[in-house]
Design a protein around this motif. Sequence first.
Motif, mmCIF file in Angstrom:
data_model
loop_
_atom_site.group_PDB
_atom_site.id
_atom_site.type_symbol
_atom_site.label_atom_id
_atom_site.label_comp_id
_atom_site.label_asym_id
_atom_site.label_seq_id
_atom_site.Cartn_x
_atom_site.Cartn_y
_atom_site.Cartn_z
ATOM 1 N N ILE A 227 28.020 48.282 52.574
ATOM 2 C CA ILE A 227 27.271 48.205 51.355
ATOM 3 C C ILE A 227 27.362 46.640 50.947
ATOM 4 C CG2 ILE A 227 26.953 48.520 48.971
ATOM 5 C CD1 ILE A 227 27.270 51.354 49.651
ATOM 6 N N ALA A 228 28.833 46.123 51.145
ATOM 7 C CA ALA A 228 29.092 44.807 50.803
ATOM 8 C C ALA A 228 28.641 43.828 51.714
ATOM 9 C CB ALA A 228 30.464 44.645 50.759
ATOM 10 N N GLU A 229 28.268 44.169 52.964
ATOM 11 C CA GLU A 229 27.608 43.395 54.022
ATOM 12 C C GLU A 229 26.172 42.975 53.831
ATOM 13 O OE1 GLU A 229 28.956 41.729 56.492
ATOM 14 O OE2 GLU A 229 30.885 42.339 56.016
ATOM 15 N N ARG A 230 25.576 43.915 53.060
ATOM 16 C CA ARG A 230 24.270 43.664 52.578
ATOM 17 C C ARG A 230 23.928 42.993 51.352
ATOM 18 N NH1 ARG A 230 23.592 49.188 54.342
ATOM 19 N NH2 ARG A 230 23.741 49.863 52.246
ATOM 20 N N ASN A 231 25.050 42.826 50.739
ATOM 21 C CA ASN A 231 24.794 42.249 49.334
ATOM 22 C C ASN A 231 26.340 41.087 49.029
ATOM 23 O OD1 ASN A 231 22.735 43.985 47.696
ATOM 24 N ND2 ASN A 231 24.167 45.354 48.858
ATOM 25 N N ASN A 232 25.688 39.856 49.256
ATOM 26 C CA ASN A 232 26.603 38.848 48.982
ATOM 27 C C ASN A 232 27.699 38.802 47.762
ATOM 28 O OD1 ASN A 232 25.723 37.816 51.655
ATOM 29 N ND2 ASN A 232 24.269 36.322 50.671
ATOM 30 N N TYR A 233 26.830 39.228 46.684
ATOM 31 C CA TYR A 233 27.798 39.236 45.547
ATOM 32 C C TYR A 233 28.566 40.384 45.303
ATOM 33 C CZ TYR A 233 23.991 42.563 44.542
ATOM 34 O OH TYR A 233 23.153 43.759 44.456
ATOM 35 N N LEU A 234 28.735 41.332 46.390
ATOM 36 C CA LEU A 234 29.819 42.377 46.415
ATOM 37 C C LEU A 234 30.810 42.209 47.279
ATOM 38 C CD1 LEU A 234 27.222 45.472 45.898
ATOM 39 C CD2 LEU A 234 28.467 44.284 44.387
ATOM 40 N N GLU A 235 32.136 42.732 47.068
ATOM 41 C CA GLU A 235 33.175 42.725 48.031
ATOM 42 C C GLU A 235 33.804 44.115 48.015
ATOM 43 O OE1 GLU A 235 37.044 39.957 49.052
ATOM 44 O OE2 GLU A 235 35.790 39.361 47.425
ATOM 45 N N SER A 236 34.250 44.700 49.112
ATOM 46 C CA SER A 236 34.906 45.908 49.193
ATOM 47 C C SER A 236 36.547 45.591 49.028
ATOM 48 C CB SER A 236 34.590 46.547 50.709
ATOM 49 O OG SER A 236 35.551 47.667 50.486
ATOM 50 N N ARG A 237 36.988 46.253 48.107
ATOM 51 C CA ARG A 237 38.485 46.314 47.745
ATOM 52 C C ARG A 237 39.068 47.611 47.603
ATOM 53 N NH1 ARG A 237 40.021 40.926 45.664
ATOM 54 N NH2 ARG A 237 38.326 39.554 45.398
ATOM 55 N N LEU A 238 40.273 47.600 47.687
ATOM 56 C CA LEU A 238 41.033 48.963 47.654
ATOM 57 C C LEU A 238 41.800 48.829 46.012
ATOM 58 C CD1 LEU A 238 42.010 51.540 49.060
ATOM 59 C CD2 LEU A 238 44.068 50.352 49.470
ATOM 60 N N LEU A 239 41.384 49.733 45.128
ATOM 61 C CA LEU A 239 42.313 50.092 44.012
ATOM 62 C C LEU A 239 43.529 50.992 44.079
ATOM 63 C CD1 LEU A 239 42.488 49.455 40.885
ATOM 64 C CD2 LEU A 239 40.946 51.598 40.525
ATOM 65 N N PRO A 240 44.703 50.436 44.352
ATOM 66 C CA PRO A 240 45.929 51.347 44.717
ATOM 67 C C PRO A 240 46.128 52.303 43.772
ATOM 68 C CG PRO A 240 46.516 49.137 43.889
ATOM 69 C CD PRO A 240 45.079 49.111 43.642
ATOM 70 N N GLN A 241 46.731 53.523 44.311
ATOM 71 C CA GLN A 241 47.160 54.283 43.427
ATOM 72 C C GLN A 241 48.116 53.997 42.159
ATOM 73 O OE1 GLN A 241 48.905 57.405 45.501
ATOM 74 N NE2 GLN A 241 49.670 58.830 43.610
ATOM 75 N N ASP A 242 47.999 54.305 40.859
ATOM 76 C CA ASP A 242 48.723 54.029 39.850
ATOM 77 C C ASP A 242 48.611 52.316 39.597
ATOM 78 O OD1 ASP A 242 49.754 56.488 39.870
ATOM 79 O OD2 ASP A 242 51.477 56.190 41.026
ATOM 80 N N GLY A 243 47.426 51.784 39.971
ATOM 81 C CA GLY A 243 47.286 50.490 39.907
ATOM 82 C C GLY A 243 47.059 50.236 38.311
ATOM 83 N N LEU A 244 46.575 50.829 37.663
ATOM 84 C CA LEU A 244 46.164 51.042 36.221
ATOM 85 C C LEU A 244 47.107 51.558 35.223
ATOM 86 C CD1 LEU A 244 42.405 50.942 36.480
ATOM 87 C CD2 LEU A 244 43.689 49.080 36.388
ATOM 88 N N GLY A 245 48.138 52.112 35.893
ATOM 89 C CA GLY A 245 48.868 52.985 34.845
ATOM 90 C C GLY A 245 49.270 54.322 35.827
ATOM 91 N N ALA A 246 49.991 55.315 35.191
ATOM 92 C CA ALA A 246 50.573 56.456 35.903
ATOM 93 C C ALA A 246 49.239 57.456 36.020
ATOM 94 C CB ALA A 246 51.472 57.171 34.923
ATOM 95 N N ASN A 247 49.232 57.405 37.428
ATOM 96 C CA ASN A 247 48.123 58.446 37.810
ATOM 97 C C ASN A 247 46.523 57.963 37.477
ATOM 98 O OD1 ASN A 247 47.609 60.841 39.261
ATOM 99 N ND2 ASN A 247 46.743 61.860 37.362
ATOM 100 N N LEU A 248 46.507 56.648 37.363
ATOM 101 C CA LEU A 248 45.502 55.794 37.082
ATOM 102 C C LEU A 248 45.233 54.721 38.316
ATOM 103 C CD1 LEU A 248 45.286 55.182 33.338
ATOM 104 C CD2 LEU A 248 44.206 57.178 34.530
ATOM 105 N N PRO A 249 44.456 55.160 39.208
ATOM 106 C CA PRO A 249 43.703 56.423 39.810
ATOM 107 C C PRO A 249 44.771 57.314 40.353
ATOM 108 C CG PRO A 249 43.292 54.768 41.195
ATOM 109 C CD PRO A 249 43.990 54.128 40.319
#
Length: 439
Positions: A227-249
């Motif tokens: 999807i990101a390849e078809r849309n220059n304004y998008l980029e695929s990234r990884l949101l790590p486990q607990d990246g926003l707090g405990a169990n988030l995500p």
Amino acid sequence: MNSAALYQHRWLMIRLPLAVLALALASLVWVRLYPMPPTQLTISTGLADGAYQFYANRYVEAFSRRGIELTVLASEGSTQNLERLQSDPPQTDLALVQGGYGWSSPMSESSQQDGVQTLASVDIEALWLFSRNPPIRSLLQLSGLRIAAGPERSGHRVLLQRLLMQQRIGLDELIWSDLSGQAANEALTRGEIDAVFMVASPSSPGVLALLRNPALTLATLERTTAIAERNNYLESRLLPQDGLGANLPPSDTPMLTTPAHLLVRQDLDPALKRMATAVAMEVHGKAGAFHRAGEFPSLRSSDFPSAPEARQVLLRGLGPMESVLPFWWVQVLQRLLIICVPLLLLTVALFRMVPAWVRWRLESRITRWYGELKFIENDLINKNVDVGGMELSRINGRLREMDQAIGSLKLPKELAQRWYTLHQHVDFVRSRIRGYRGR
């Protein structure tokens, strides 16, 4: 008015008009050519509970410390923000707009970039899709569902509709809801809608509320790289486990992301562009879920033409005065240095030069009379004139006219000595002529 009277009243006749002229010229340049910029700005953000509104509230504090009042205008989203910047007359000075509205979008038009500049890309926003169990893994699963993606003109809905059209999903196959933020969270929890889609920063209060809701699940979309390849304004990234707090995500989650841009009217005063860039550096300089500290703000993923003032501040920071003094005082001092100091120096120079020129004219007149006296003396010494009565009477007449002219001339005290000396020299020449008559 003759030169003698002009020089005698030089403060009133010369220097006072020069001072008034300099003051009028400085006022004209100050008001017309280099006017003071306003100390009030407006920024168009987004929905009241969105990340843009959160950023704008921090902007208000930062601008206030610099002596600038910032008014925040809520909006339906990026589309309306961009329209407000480009309206005639403009309805806002600054705006926060998500990626996909400028060069990076294949659907953008050149007219969307007219009159707008990028101050910086200020954050990375993710495409969030929440649902009740089971989790959604493909956009194809949205067909026939009730989707809350914000108002019709919001950036959330515009972006989702683009992605759905790429998946060959008709927009009428979904049931659209205008809900967003906390209202969408509550409606999804009650089962009134099937999914919530939003484009927002990971620090957005609405995103955190949805992540903390145990009844909801964050979608784990497949083929995000494609999807990101078809849309220059998008980029695929990884949101790590607990990246926003405990169990988030609760687990590592692939996410699609897009930059958020701080845009400005192209015709806004350059000083305000520099100040807005400095505020963005203050507000967005910390680390985020998808970037390290210091990576934002930047111009690496600019969706619109970048403002030269923004490049200057991002590279070298604000100038010494702008870093220390309030905004208004900086502008006053700059105009004093650029307008008033050169005019003051020019006026002081004219204060000296014009009276000196008038004095030179007076002295040159005395010098001419001395020259005529010298010619008469030379003729008498060299016996180039007839010492008869007619010639001597003519010379006497000329000396008498010269004496009358000298007597009517009002000279300043500085030239009084030369005035008396010239009188004496005329009398001396007249006495020599009397000697010729006695021969």
